[in-house]
Each structure stands twice: as structure tokens, then as C-alpha cells.
Scaffold this active site. Structure first.
Site, PDB file in Angstrom:
ATOM      1  N   TYR A 126     -23.909  16.736  17.731  1.00 26.57           N
ATOM      2  CA  TYR A 126     -23.532  15.466  17.105  1.00 26.57           C
ATOM      3  C   TYR A 126     -22.381  14.778  17.825  1.00 26.57           C
ATOM      4  O   TYR A 126     -21.429  15.423  18.252  1.00 26.57           O
ATOM      5  CB  TYR A 126     -23.093  15.673  15.649  1.00 26.57           C
TER       6      TYR A 126
ATOM      7  N   ARG B 290       0.843  -5.875  -4.886  1.00 29.84           N
ATOM      8  CA  ARG B 290       0.778  -6.713  -3.690  1.00 29.84           C
ATOM      9  C   ARG B 290       1.261  -8.135  -3.943  1.00 29.84           C
ATOM     10  O   ARG B 290       1.129  -9.016  -3.099  1.00 29.84           O
ATOM     11  CB  ARG B 290      -0.634  -6.718  -3.120  1.00 29.84           C
TER      12      ARG B 290
ATOM     13  N   GLY C 179       0.803  -1.227   0.000  1.00 29.98           N
ATOM     14  CA  GLY C 179       0.000   0.000   0.000  1.00 29.98           C
ATOM     15  C   GLY C 179       0.832   1.272   0.000  1.00 29.98           C
ATOM     16  O   GLY C 179       1.977   1.290   0.440  1.00 29.98           O
TER      17      GLY C 179
ATOM     18  N   ASP D  99       0.673   2.653   8.647  1.00 33.57           N
ATOM     19  CA  ASP D  99       0.167   2.053   9.883  1.00 33.57           C
ATOM     20  C   ASP D  99       1.136   2.187  11.051  1.00 33.57           C
ATOM     21  O   ASP D  99       0.740   2.027  12.204  1.00 33.57           O
ATOM     22  CB  ASP D  99      -0.146   0.568   9.672  1.00 33.57           C
TER      23      ASP D  99
ATOM     24  N   LYS E 261       8.375   0.985   5.201  1.00 35.40           N
ATOM     25  CA  LYS E 261       7.249   1.776   4.699  1.00 35.40           C
ATOM     26  C   LYS E 261       5.941   1.263   5.260  1.00 35.40           C
ATOM     27  O   LYS E 261       5.690   0.061   5.211  1.00 35.40           O
ATOM     28  CB  LYS E 261       7.191   1.664   3.180  1.00 35.40           C
ATOM     29  N   THR E 262       5.120   2.078   5.814  1.00 30.74           N
ATOM     30  CA  THR E 262       3.706   1.819   6.070  1.00 30.74           C
ATOM     31  C   THR E 262       3.112   2.946   6.899  1.00 30.74           C
ATOM     32  O   THR E 262       3.665   3.339   7.923  1.00 30.74           O
ATOM     33  CB  THR E 262       3.414   0.474   6.776  1.00 30.74           C
TER      34      THR E 262
ATOM     35  N   ASP F 221       5.750  -7.653   5.722  1.00 29.33           N
ATOM     36  CA  ASP F 221       5.793  -8.794   4.796  1.00 29.33           C
ATOM     37  C   ASP F 221       6.826  -8.592   3.692  1.00 29.33           C
ATOM     38  O   ASP F 221       7.606  -9.494   3.379  1.00 29.33           O
ATOM     39  CB  ASP F 221       4.421  -8.971   4.124  1.00 29.33           C
TER      40      ASP F 221
END
Lengths: 570, 570
Positions: free
Chosen positions: A270, A172, A108, A232, A229-230, A203
Site C-alpha cells: 500500500y 471563534r 481552535g 499549526d 497558541k496554535t 488573529d
């Protein structure tokens, strides 16, 4: 430079009439003023990369777990030391031989990938004149199929400090079977590659190490270096303090959250339920909480550690809503990690049972099928809102499995909290109005223009990867450290990928894995959050980080998670 | 200044321990670096506001339509001239009497509202020393109930150049019945108000004019001045070139759209369907298209003018998807205005029939109720995805009506395009993969930190409103013009609100309305879009505007719509 001239003509937001002969997306495109302003953004380098340096090896390394198994899986590479670049006037890495280097983006998108490539390229241009650099197209499949583009200064220029992975695109696919290794080998031989840089997550870096081992075992000269890299943020270790892209993505999400908070406070009616990307670990959600101070933040790792049920989570939210109503606040902001329900064991159980039942039975209107659920799963199923029940039953993947990833957790929680509050209302325990608004912030953050931190960090990662390759290293992940200090003082080197690995048992075999770094409940970022969250829950301590700034005094701020983990209280 | 000191202590993102005695949200809060950096952002004023000036009246005004009816509805105010401020050394508006002025925020949030208030306040501080300013809390209800806060420099400071309406909050109540006018009158008398500034959209400004008429007819001294606010951009006229908030909101949405575009191009496998706020007019969607160059942009006004059906819209999208597939592009970005389905007559018809049927019949499983639909409505209903059908039948408002606003048009279109492409696949007319991703950008944009343009424009609107009140004007809307020129050359004045009005027949009576300014298909913004959209559809001309910058060379750019309408090709 031709490209520079072409780009600067396109300042006015009009369509470009010039499409260059390379036919890439970017050249045919138009740049906004901000994109243009980033092209020539100066990138400082750690000072060790600005002078002559040598590579110093550390002590032999081990593994994150099961070293004896890792040693078996990586007979050539296991135990190799980490490497550090140190200034050295004699400069043993100033050989200036030309190299043939490939680069591939894997998985990603994350802001900064283009700068890693620029960094490698500039290293080669400066230190290894006459080198050739190949960009493999579309991820690892490009390596296997030998699909590449030769990178030139003109080709790279329009991507400098730009978001996205579209310079060479990503994919991927994985290089992991013997056949796939053979294909990669053929490409390496055909292009006479001295090295390959794999830019990817846990991975991809595991596979990069397997490829390095494979090349080494076959006495191929091609070295393999990984890059963390990520968005996340779950690929990190002592030596790899952060994965690139996390900083930018969190800042983009935090900008949106901050805006929604001001809206919540202004409107006063809200509750905004904001789901944030990051399926495995909750780092993004935690960082966004530290940047914005929401009323409630769900951290998957904590939900799991405390063995919370969906009912617990719902009740906890309802409790805060009720308490806030007592203070007259009938609004709020709640952050939810994308992977929340993966952390709730009872939900996993329910999904397993549903998959089993749905594989064999029809779902009858009368609900006879339900009797096959265990009592606690039946109870949970009945607790779920109707729309979610239907989604679980109807929308299944090609294997017939329930599609957990498609569940809009934020909408589910809104409905569950609504139901809970209705019940409390009937008991007289709550008498205000609850209105939920749902949001999902994901794709917006993966390809934003990289922050100054990510721009600089990625450039150093790439530049360092070039140095590691030139000095003959393989099976290392590019590591840039001391990130709390000014850029000049950043350390540069490589960490043995095997040192980050453990094994997992799959299909009766040990498979090497770089374990995802989860949110540590004893870590400084979570502790800072935990010590403030009650205050944030009941009062309104919202912070609006605003849009990422590229110039001016606020442009170089680094995310809280990184600083706190480095011992700096941001 | 105490507030300034308090705020600057809070630089570090930590919790503030100091809560000032006023107990407002902002003081008790913490500011991000970017928020802090905005507090002292210098706001240039049009030069006419920096010197002595006088107010010059133009010719008598008329109305946007049915002048004779408007004249009857506004016997005191109809026909009054617009007013312009012009430099004048003798300075007839330098009386320096002290005034009592109220301000109220009405309706939805828009970035810049706080700067309008700061502008009025600073005008009074500079030109009418000893004045008192009241901020009515929670919108028009605050005026009617006399709920207010006295605005002081310390109170206002933390809101300077900040997004949101939380300084005094807003509300959607209206002052329109005789009883409500009476309540407002009582507040005006009690506070001895010389003037009231109403910051709002088309409805709020209509009501502001009714209030001005009411006060004038009763010989109250309280003057009423309106200010054009709405991110939707649909309150504008020749004299009021734009409503504030539109610039910032569009830039925030365009940042996100640009990021999603880079993601689409990098990933190469998703069609992103982005729904954008703006229920009545499609200005936001059009502006975002001009900023980002998406593959498809639906403009409600065009859909309506061309009498397109939902099937037409679906087919048009599918056509582009098929053509792009021929070029190997199986991704794209599609912008959809929030109010799209309100522009499709057949959908309106279906909803009317559903409301009628559902009011009297039960929805039987066998579908007998469906026979009551006219054939064309039945056809449309059957065309809709199941989830939307269910939503139409099940989720109804307290009056039993179908909740059109809740329909997620972007998801509906994804499903309809999917179905259409499946059919084409079966006919061999399409053989690629279509995957949709849905987004809704709305709340993120209403309360962002105002762009430099909105900050400056709002400050001038407020400052100008102060000048109009001081010179005794009422029933005008603050008007700042010549916006394509440098700020010093902007014109300042007021336009007769009655000149913007037409009447609508409601319940057998004429009601005055300021007609929403819809996207004009012959206007420069739409024409520029229309002349480029084919190119954008089939090729990838994406632009990523990036995050709003507050400093540096790109910080002062103005939106395309405004510039194009002013005759400047941006």
C-alpha cells in the site's frame, strides 16, 4: 485538597459517583491512569520566575512592516519596548498587591491551554495573594457577554497537564467592532479587571492588541497580554520561538504516521496518503517528516514557490512510485498538508471561475456550462477525478461557493496518481501494482495530553503573563525563550504585539495583521528535510517515534523544527 | 553485540550511515528514542519457564462441535490432550538436543509478532544449544517456496519489542491443497525441520493443524505449533484467553478516541463518528468503549441479535442526539465497528439482489432496473444516501460484486442521521445543529510498538511454543493463561487445535474451522458496557486513556475485555 482526593478515588476506571458542586465536566468525569498520573506532574519554572525579579524594558520597537500605518492604528501602544524579566534581589515586582485578572481561550484547541491558565493562576497565588481570576467561558463571546467562572484551586486542579480547552471552552468570535469593544469594556469595568490574558493564534493576538489599545485609549486600567497558541506552528517570531500545542500535536501525528510506516513496510502493498491538519502553513507536515522520514512530503510553500501544477505534483509522486517499483518497493508513505490545494494557483483560478459560473448558470448534463471555463481551467477540471468534479459542482456552502476545505486532497491524489500510473503502464513505463490508502489526521492531535515540553512551556507562558500583568504591562505577547537550554535557563518576558504586525488592505482600509509564519524554504528545518528527501524517497528510512512518553529518559525531547530553528541539529 | 552497538549509535534521529551485511530493513533504518528504549526492555517470564519443567498431558480432548467429523478430518491428531508445563526438578525437557525450527507469520499484522519469534529463538538458545531457526519470508508462501532467512541474535535484536511484521513479513496465502501440502513437505524435508511455528489467526491456525496432521500422517518428524494472533481479538477460548495484538491496538485506538472526545467536549459542536477496524467481531469497538465511555457504541453482534434495520440504527442515534440536545449537548462520540453492515440482514439481502441484478442488467438513468428489487430492498436502497447508492452501483470488484468493504459506514450513518434529524426538525421534534465528523482508525493500530502486556505475553507464547516443540508436541496452539495474575504465575502450555474446531459445510464437503469468538451478549465485557451505556449516552463520562506508556506505574495495565473475562472487574 478536596479535588485531588476526589480524583485519586477514580483511579480504577469506574464511573465516578461523586459530582462536585461546581458541576464542571471534569469533576463529573473519570480519569484514566495516565490522566491521573499527569495531575501532579511537577512543572519546573525558569529560574528567573523562582526568585525576585524586575522587568527591564528593551529599546523602542517598530513593526514587521508599514510601521507608519501600525503607528496610526495603535497610537497609544506603537513603539513600546519589549520587556524581559531579570533576577533582582530587591524585586521591584514583589508588590504583592491583589489583582483581578481574566483569561480567555480563543480559536481552535491546542494541547497546553489549561497549563497557561494554571500558570497565571499560580503566579497570582504566589505573588499577588488575594487576587481573583475569572475564566471567560466560550471564548471572546464570554468576555463580551460577561460570562465567566471564578477560578479556584479546586476548579483548576483536574485540568492540570490535561489536554483540551474544556475548563472554560473556547470560541471563534472576535472582539473588533466598536460595539464589541464597548461590550468588552463594560465587562472589564463591571469586574474591575486589572488585566486580561488572551490565549490565541495570530488573529486573536492581533485583536488582543486592538483591545489593549482600546482600553488604554479610554484610560481603563485593564491591561491585555497575549499568549501564542496554535498547533499549526505559524505564530512565531524571533522573540516567540514557537506556539504552544505544536509540539504535542506533531508528536501525536508522528506516532500514527510511524505506525502506518511499519505497516506499509510489513504489508508491502500500500501507498498511504496521509493528509495532516494545518490549512495555512505546512509546519506540521514538515515536522512530521523530520520525525518519521516518509517517502514523499508535499510542502505547500514549496509547491507555491515553484508554481507547481496539480499535474506536476501528480507526476512527481508517480515518478517516485515508478522508481521505487524498480527496487521492488510497491509501498510507501506520503504526507500532504491540509492546505495543499490552496498553494496551487491554477486550482484557485479554477475555483474562482467555478464560483462565478455556478452563481449564474445551471450545470447541464451535456456539459455546455463547461465552455465558460477558460481553456487551462477546463483542462484542469477534466484532469480531476469524477468524484472531485462532482464535489466541486454539488457541495457548495450557503453562499453558493465551492467548498475547498471539504476536498479530500489525499483521495484526490490517490486517484490522479492511479490514472497517471495506468497511462504509464500502457506505455510500458511501469508494470507494478499501485494501491492507495487514505488517512486524515487532525482532530486526534488538537486535544491530546500535552507533552512534557508543552506542559512546561505553557506553564511558563502563563506564569510570565502573570508577571507582565503585575508589572503593569499591556499589549505584549508572553514570550519564553532560550528553549534549547534547560528550563532553568529559559528567558521570560513579553514582546510588543505591534512589533509583530504589518498591515493588509481590506475594503479600502488598512487592517493590522500578525502575518502567519510560513515554512521558510531557506530555514533550517526545510533545508534539513530537503537534503534528505531523496534518500528517504527511494530507500526506506522510516522512523517510528512511538507514543508520547511522560516519564523516563525520552520524555523531554523537543520537536525538530524548534531545535533546528534555534540552531541545534536535533 | 554488533547489532546493539549499531543501533545505539543511531539515537539522534539522523540517517544511519551503517548498513549491515544482512541488508534487512531495520538495520538500514534509524530508530527513534522510544524504539531504542524498547530494545532492551526486560521481559519477565512465567516462573515455570525459568526452571526445569516437564510437560504434563491433560485428558483426551474433543472438538468445539461435530467431534465425529473433526475426528474424520484429523485421524492422527483428533482427541490428543492439551499439555501443561509444570516445574520439575528432574526436568524431562532438558534434553538439550539441538533442533531445526521454522517460524512463519500469517495474515494481517498485530503488535507483538516479533516477540513471539524472539521468544522461540531465546528458548532454543537457552534450552537447545546449537539449534537453527529459519524465518520463512512473506508468510505461508515462504514455506511453500522455501524462502527463508536464518535467524541469528544480530538479526533478531533490532526487532525486539518492536511493532510490525517486517522481520520476515507476512502473507495471506494458504497451505491447504494437496499440491501446497506437498510443497511444504518438501521444504520441511529439505531443511530437516523438527518443527514449525505458525503465528496467525483462526484460519491460519486451522491450516496449521491440517499441516500438522499431514506431516504426522506421512511420518514426517516436523511438528507444527500455532500461536494466537489477531488485533480483532476473535481467536480465543477457555485455554487461549486472548490473541496477541488486541491489547496494543485497542490502546492506540482508545488514545485517539479519548483525544477526539476531549476535542468534542471542548469544541461543543461536532458528533464524531469513529469506525474501528475489526470486520468480523466487535471486540475492538467494545474494548475501546470500556476504555473511553463514548455516547453511543454500536456492537455488531447486538445489532444482529436484535435484528435491527439500518433505519433502527439511525433512529437510535438520532434519539440520543435529540435527548442530548435537550441537555444542551450538541456534540458526542459514536463508535462503529468496521463490520457493522455485515450484521444487518436487510443490507446483506440488498447486496445479494444488487449483485444479481447488476450481473445481468445495465443501470439505466431512469431507474427501470430498480423495479427488479424486492419492495423491502427498494425501500432500503432509497433510504441510503446518494453517495452510497452510487458507490454500490459503480464500484465493483473484479467479479462484478458490490464492494461492501469499501462502504464508509461512518459517513453513511452521518448522512442518514442528518436526514432523520432534518425530518424531526420539520416536525418540531429537534431544533439544534447537527454536524458530523468521520474517522476511521485501522492501520494506525496494527503495527504500533507493542504494549508491555503484548510484549511479555508474546514472548511467553514464543518461549512456550519452543518448549512444546522440544517436547515433541504437534497440532497444539501455544497457550499462556492465568493472565490476571503477575507474570511469574502465568501458566504455559498448549491446547489441541482440534479441540477449538467445528466444521462448516462448503461445496458439499465438511471443512474444519476454528469458529471466530464473537462478542457474547451474556459475557462480562458486554454486560459491563450495557449497564453503563445509558449513563454514557446522556452525560459525558469520557475517559482519555492517553498514549501507551512503557515505563512508570501505568505501563503494565491490561485491557478491560481480558480482565473482565477472567472475572476481574477492571
Amino acid at each position: 485538597m478536596a479535588a485531588a482526593a476526589a480524583i485519586s478515588l477514580l483511579n480504577n476506571g469506574d464511573l465516578a459517583s461523586s459530582v462536585n458542586s461546581l458541576g464542571t465536566g471534569r469533576y463529573a468525569s473519570v480519569y484514566s491512569e495516565v490522566q491521573n498520573s499527569r495531575l501532579d506532574h511537577p512543572l519546573p519554572l525558569p529560574s528567573v520566575l523562582c526568585t525576585s525579579f524586575k522587568v527591564v524594558d528593551g529599546p523602542a520597537s517598530s513593526a514587521a512592516g508599514h510601521p507608519e500605518e501600525i503607528a496610526k492604528l495603535f497610537p497609544c501602544l506603537y513603539g513600546q519596548p519589549s520587556a524581559s524579566l531579570v533576577p533582582d534581589a530587591s524585586g521591584d515586582v514583589a508588590m504583592n498587591q491583589s489583582l483581578k485578572i481574566g483569561v480567555v481561550l480563543s480559536g481552535g484547541q491546542a494541547p497546553g491551554g489549561h497549563n497557561v491558565i494554571s500558570g497565571i493562576f499560580d503566579y497570582l497565588q504566589t505573588h499577588c495573594k488575594g487576587s481573583t481570576m475569572y475564566g471567560f467561558r466560550g471564548g471572546p463571546a464570554g468576555v463580551m457577554r460577561g460570562k465567566y467562572v471564578v477560578l479556584t484551586p479546586e476548579f483548576i486542579y483536574p485540568y492540570r497537564n490535561q489536554g483540551g480547552f474544556d475548563m472554560i471552552c473556547s470560541g471563534r468570535d472576535k472582539i473588533e467592532t466598536p460595539e464589541q469593544f464597548k461590550q468588552a469594556e463594560e465587562t472589564a469595568k463591571k469586574l474591575d479587571l486589572d488585566g486580561l490574558v488572551v490565549i490565541g493564534g495570530d488573529d486573536s493576538n492581533t485583536n488582543a492588541c486592538l483591545l489593549a489599545e482600546n482600553f488604554r485609549s479610554k484610560n481603563l486600567k485593564t491591561r491585555v497580554i497575549g499568549c501564542p497558541k496554535t498547533i499549526d506552528g505559524d505564530l512565531k517570531s524571533k522573540e516567540v520561538p514557537t506556539s504552544f500545542g505544536f509540539d504535542t500535536a506533531c508528536k501525536i501525528y508522528a506516532e500514527m504516521i510511524g505506525n502506518v510506516m511499519v505497516d506499509a513496510r510489513s504489508t508491502g502493498k500500500y501507498y498511504h496518503f496521509v493528509r495532516l491538519m494545518g490549512r495555512a502553513a505546512s509546519h506540521i507536515t514538515l515536522e512530521c517528516a523530520l520525525q518519521t522520514h516518509p517517502n514523499i512530503t508535499l510542502i505547500g510553500e514549496e509547491v507555491f514557490a515553484k508554481k507547481l501544477t496539480l499535474k506536476n505534483v501528480t507526476d512527481n509522486i508517480a515518478d517516485v512510485v515508478c522508481k521505487r517499483a524498480e527496487s521492488g518497493y510497491n509501498y510507501g508513505v506520503i504526507l500532504i498538508p491540509e492546505g495543499l490545494i490552496d498553494f496551487i494557483p491554477e486550482v484557485q483560478q479554477l475555483i474562482a471561475e467555478l464560483n462565478e459560473i455556478l452563481a449564474h448558470d445551471v450545470v447541464d448534463e451535456a456539459g455546455v456550462w463547461k465552455k465558460k471555463l477558460t481553456p487551462q481551467c477546463l483542462e484542469l477540471f477534466d484532469l480531476l477525478p469524477l468524484a472531485i468534479q462532482e464535489q466541486l459542482l454539488l457541495e457548495r456552502d450557503p453562499h453558493g461557493n465551492v467548498q475547498v476545505a471539504k476536498i479530500e486532497t489525499e483521495k484526490m491524489l490517490i486517484q490522479m496518481v492511479e490514472t497517471e500510473l495506468d497511462q504509464r503502464k500502457q506505455k510500458g513505463a511501469y508494470n507494478a501494482q499501485f494501491k492507495g490508502q487514505s488517512h486524515f489526521f487532525g482532530y486526534e492531535g488538537r486535544c491530546g495530553l500535552p507533552s512534557n515540553f508543552d506542559s512546561t512551556y505553557c506553564y511558563a507562558l502563563g506564569y510570565g503573563a502573570g508577571a507582565l500583568l503585575q508589572s503593569g504591562k499591556t499589549g505584549l505577547i508572553s514570550s519564553v525563550g532560550n528553549l534549547a537550554a534547560p528550563v532553568e535557563e529559559w528567558t521570560v518576558g513579553g514582546t510588543a504585539l505591534t512589533a509583530l504586525m504589518d498591515v493588509e488592505r481590506r475594503h479600502g482600509k488598512f487592517k493590522p495583521v500578525i502575518k502567519k509564519a510560513m515554512v521558510e524554504l531557506e530555514g533550517a528545518p526545510f533545508k534539513k528535510f530537503a537534503s534528505n528527501r531523496e534518500e528517504w524517497a527511494l530507500n526506506n528510512r522510516y522512523i517510528n517515534p512511538g507514543p508520547i512518553q511522560f516519564v523516563g529518559p525520552v520524555a523531554n525531547k523537543v520537536n525538530h523544527t524548534l531545535l533546528l530553528e534555534l540552531g541545534v541539529d536535533a
